[in-house]
Design a protein around this motif. Structure first.
Motif, mmCIF file in Angstrom:
data_model
loop_
_atom_site.group_PDB
_atom_site.id
_atom_site.type_symbol
_atom_site.label_atom_id
_atom_site.label_comp_id
_atom_site.label_asym_id
_atom_site.label_seq_id
_atom_site.Cartn_x
_atom_site.Cartn_y
_atom_site.Cartn_z
ATOM 1 N N THR A 149 0.614 5.754 0.221
ATOM 2 C CA THR A 149 -0.217 6.891 0.606
ATOM 3 C C THR A 149 0.362 8.151 -0.014
ATOM 4 O O THR A 149 1.563 8.406 0.091
ATOM 5 N N SER A 198 0.840 -1.195 0.000
ATOM 6 C CA SER A 198 0.000 0.000 0.000
ATOM 7 C C SER A 198 0.876 1.246 0.000
ATOM 8 O O SER A 198 1.973 1.257 0.566
ATOM 9 N N GLU A 236 -2.813 1.055 -3.860
ATOM 10 C CA GLU A 236 -2.119 -0.230 -3.784
ATOM 11 C C GLU A 236 -1.307 -0.402 -5.062
ATOM 12 O O GLU A 236 -1.812 -0.147 -6.157
ATOM 13 N N ASP A 277 0.292 12.042 0.292
ATOM 14 C CA ASP A 277 -0.094 13.094 1.228
ATOM 15 C C ASP A 277 -0.218 14.460 0.556
ATOM 16 O O ASP A 277 -0.817 15.365 1.118
ATOM 17 N N GLU A 280 -9.412 10.207 1.363
ATOM 18 C CA GLU A 280 -9.852 10.670 2.684
ATOM 19 C C GLU A 280 -9.618 12.156 2.799
ATOM 20 O O GLU A 280 -8.577 12.658 2.409
ATOM 21 N N LYS A 338 -5.635 12.805 2.333
ATOM 22 C CA LYS A 338 -4.671 11.849 1.798
ATOM 23 C C LYS A 338 -5.384 10.868 0.887
ATOM 24 O O LYS A 338 -6.588 10.639 1.003
ATOM 25 N N VAL A 339 -4.620 10.316 -0.030
ATOM 26 C CA VAL A 339 -5.139 9.354 -0.996
ATOM 27 C C VAL A 339 -4.370 8.056 -0.796
ATOM 28 O O VAL A 339 -3.136 8.054 -0.775
ATOM 29 N N SER A 340 -5.099 6.966 -0.641
ATOM 30 C CA SER A 340 -4.482 5.654 -0.428
ATOM 31 C C SER A 340 -4.584 4.839 -1.706
ATOM 32 O O SER A 340 -5.562 4.943 -2.447
#
Length: 103
Positions: free
Chosen positions: A34, A32, A62, A36, A102, A58-60
């Motif tokens: 992230t 994963s 994979e 920022d 998010e 933030k955007v997550s």
């Protein structure tokens, strides 16, 4: 909902479920990541613009695959000099599947 993120000196507009191609990131497929640096966050038609980044957003994602770009050729020729040079280059790339935004 979508966001504009910055990574590798470039900006990408992303939404959940998108697969984007970015400059090489460390990690193996399945890891994963992230992001920022969120420059813009749009939710329900209302946009939040950062100065320069949106605080707390933030955007997550994979890592889907580590790959390389198609070969680009740099060919230089000096006319009437019997001089030419051909070099190839392939950039390392990472395919990232966006899982969540998010804000």
């Amino acid at each position: 909902m979508f966001a504009v993120i910055k990574t590798g000196g470039k900006q990408y507009s992303v939404a959940a479920g998108d697969v984007i191609t970015v400059m090489a990131l460390d990690g193996a497929p399945g890891d994963s990541v992230t992001f920022d640096e969120v420059l813009l966050l749009s939710k329900d038609g209302a946009a939040t613009v950062g100065a320069p980044i949106v605080a707390g957003a933030k955007v997550s994602g994979e890592i889907a695959e580590q790959t390389r770009s198609p070969k680009t050729l740099a060919f230089k020729k000096r006319r009437r000099q019997n001089s030419k040079r051909k070099r190839g280059h392939r950039q390392d790339l990472t395919l990232v599947k966006i899982t969540a935004i998010e804000g």
